[in-house]
Design a protein around this motif. Structure first.
Motif, PDB file in Angstrom:
ATOM      1  N   ALA A  16       0.397  -1.921   6.978  1.00 29.73           N
ATOM      2  CA  ALA A  16      -0.479  -2.307   8.091  1.00 29.73           C
ATOM      3  C   ALA A  16      -0.439  -1.253   9.194  1.00 29.73           C
ATOM      4  CB  ALA A  16      -0.064  -3.676   8.631  1.00 29.73           C
ATOM      5  N   TRP A  17       0.753  -0.741   9.496  1.00 27.51           N
ATOM      6  CA  TRP A  17       0.891   0.277  10.539  1.00 27.51           C
ATOM      7  C   TRP A  17       0.142   1.549  10.145  1.00 27.51           C
ATOM      8  CZ3 TRP A  17       2.236   5.132  11.803  1.00 27.51           C
ATOM      9  CH2 TRP A  17       2.485   5.405  13.153  1.00 27.51           C
ATOM     10  N   LEU A  18       0.319   1.982   8.904  1.00 31.73           N
ATOM     11  CA  LEU A  18      -0.372   3.183   8.446  1.00 31.73           C
ATOM     12  C   LEU A  18      -1.881   2.999   8.474  1.00 31.73           C
ATOM     13  CD1 LEU A  18       1.850   4.315   5.436  1.00 31.73           C
ATOM     14  CD2 LEU A  18       1.690   5.393   7.690  1.00 31.73           C
ATOM     15  N   GLU A  19      -2.350   1.863   8.004  1.00 32.30           N
ATOM     16  CA  GLU A  19      -3.795   1.604   7.995  1.00 32.30           C
ATOM     17  C   GLU A  19      -4.378   1.681   9.396  1.00 32.30           C
ATOM     18  OE1 GLU A  19      -6.731  -2.081   6.957  1.00 32.30           O
ATOM     19  OE2 GLU A  19      -5.026  -1.758   5.617  1.00 32.30           O
ATOM     20  N   LYS A  20      -3.643   1.168  10.365  1.00 29.97           N
ATOM     21  CA  LYS A  20      -4.121   1.147  11.750  1.00 29.97           C
ATOM     22  C   LYS A  20      -3.969   2.504  12.437  1.00 29.97           C
ATOM     23  CE  LYS A  20      -3.373  -1.008  16.223  1.00 29.97           C
ATOM     24  NZ  LYS A  20      -2.509  -1.844  17.035  1.00 29.97           N
ATOM     25  N   ASN A  21      -2.865   3.198  12.217  1.00 27.18           N
ATOM     26  CA  ASN A  21      -2.527   4.387  12.994  1.00 27.18           C
ATOM     27  C   ASN A  21      -2.649   5.719  12.258  1.00 27.18           C
ATOM     28  OD1 ASN A  21      -1.434   3.079  15.553  1.00 27.18           O
ATOM     29  ND2 ASN A  21      -0.265   2.040  13.952  1.00 27.18           N
ATOM     30  N   LEU A  22      -2.396   5.730  10.965  1.00 26.37           N
ATOM     31  CA  LEU A  22      -2.433   6.974  10.187  1.00 26.37           C
ATOM     32  C   LEU A  22      -3.069   6.711   8.820  1.00 26.37           C
ATOM     33  CD1 LEU A  22       1.130   8.459  10.865  1.00 26.37           C
ATOM     34  CD2 LEU A  22      -1.035   9.302  11.774  1.00 26.37           C
ATOM     35  N   PRO A  23      -4.366   6.467   8.789  1.00 28.22           N
ATOM     36  CA  PRO A  23      -5.000   6.089   7.521  1.00 28.22           C
ATOM     37  C   PRO A  23      -4.984   7.188   6.455  1.00 28.22           C
ATOM     38  CG  PRO A  23      -6.644   6.391   9.251  1.00 28.22           C
ATOM     39  CD  PRO A  23      -5.302   6.457   9.906  1.00 28.22           C
ATOM     40  N   THR A  24      -4.718   8.435   6.829  1.00 31.71           N
ATOM     41  CA  THR A  24      -4.645   9.505   5.831  1.00 31.71           C
ATOM     42  C   THR A  24      -3.266   9.579   5.178  1.00 31.71           C
ATOM     43  OG1 THR A  24      -4.121  11.098   7.563  1.00 31.71           O
ATOM     44  CG2 THR A  24      -6.438  10.914   6.902  1.00 31.71           C
ATOM     45  N   TRP A  25      -2.302   8.836   5.688  1.00 31.46           N
ATOM     46  CA  TRP A  25      -0.982   8.741   5.071  1.00 31.46           C
ATOM     47  C   TRP A  25      -0.973   7.530   4.150  1.00 31.46           C
ATOM     48  CZ3 TRP A  25       3.729  11.515   6.254  1.00 31.46           C
ATOM     49  CH2 TRP A  25       3.526  12.606   7.111  1.00 31.46           C
ATOM     50  N   ARG A  26      -0.095   7.559   3.126  1.00 33.68           N
ATOM     51  CA  ARG A  26      -0.002   6.430   2.210  1.00 33.68           C
ATOM     52  C   ARG A  26       1.467   6.070   1.982  1.00 33.68           C
ATOM     53  NH1 ARG A  26      -0.536  11.059  -0.463  1.00 33.68           N
ATOM     54  NH2 ARG A  26       0.460  11.351  -2.491  1.00 33.68           N
ATOM     55  N   PHE A  27       1.697   4.822   1.645  1.00 32.37           N
ATOM     56  CA  PHE A  27       3.036   4.324   1.330  1.00 32.37           C
ATOM     57  C   PHE A  27       3.103   4.184  -0.182  1.00 32.37           C
ATOM     58  CE2 PHE A  27       5.983   0.487   1.281  1.00 32.37           C
ATOM     59  CZ  PHE A  27       7.125   1.245   1.454  1.00 32.37           C
ATOM     60  N   GLU A  28       3.987   4.973  -0.801  1.00 31.90           N
ATOM     61  CA  GLU A  28       4.033   5.017  -2.258  1.00 31.90           C
ATOM     62  C   GLU A  28       5.457   5.325  -2.718  1.00 31.90           C
ATOM     63  OE1 GLU A  28       2.361   8.527  -4.751  1.00 31.90           O
ATOM     64  OE2 GLU A  28       0.688   7.165  -4.363  1.00 31.90           O
ATOM     65  N   ASP A  29       5.951   4.545  -3.645  1.00 32.24           N
ATOM     66  CA  ASP A  29       7.284   4.752  -4.221  1.00 32.24           C
ATOM     67  C   ASP A  29       8.386   4.801  -3.171  1.00 32.24           C
ATOM     68  OD1 ASP A  29       6.156   4.869  -6.790  1.00 32.24           O
ATOM     69  OD2 ASP A  29       5.809   7.026  -6.613  1.00 32.24           O
TER      70      ASP A  29
END
Length: 125
Positions: A16-29
């Motif tokens: 949720a934080w990434l989607e709101k603040n850093l959409p070009t970053w992803r959470f993976e592994d």
């Protein structure tokens, strides 16, 4: 008394934080990640040096993979075995500095010439 170990953030909170603040970053592994495309080796080295400076200043160290025209930055708080606010703050600062475009912001600094590919180094999103 030993310092209490940091606790990782829940996955849903990280996403949720990434989607709101850093959409070009992803959470993976278990890592937050960002791949920067560059115009070649010069740009790749500039990105790596920039990330290195920011990480060292923050005393929080990313994993970096690179090739001729790209750099992948991966962040995790190893002591917490997961993502903490340290990772998110460093990611935000990396994004801010790597994508800084003074020519677009106005002011005395003109930025690199966009029309002349000899000076290109970052492929901006």
């Amino acid at each position: 008394m030993a310092a209490e170990r940091e606790k990782p953030m829940p996955d849903a909170e990280v996403n949720a934080w990434l989607e709101k603040n850093l959409p070009t970053w992803r959470f993976e592994d278990g890592w937050i990640r960002r791949t920067y495309k560059t115009s070649g080796w010069k740009g790749t080295l500039i990105v790596i040096s920039t990330v290195g400076h920011l990480a060292e200043a923050a005393w929080h160290h990313p994993d970096i993979s690179a090739s001729y025209a790209w750099v992948e930055v991966r962040l995790v708080t190893h002591s917490a075995k997961g993502i903490t606010p340290k990772d998110l703050e460093l990611a935000q600062k990396i994004e801010e500095v790597v994508h800084w475009r003074p020519g677009k912001a106005g002011g005395a600094l003109e930025g690199t010439p966009e029309a002349d590919q000899r000076f290109a180094y970052i492929k901006y999103d």
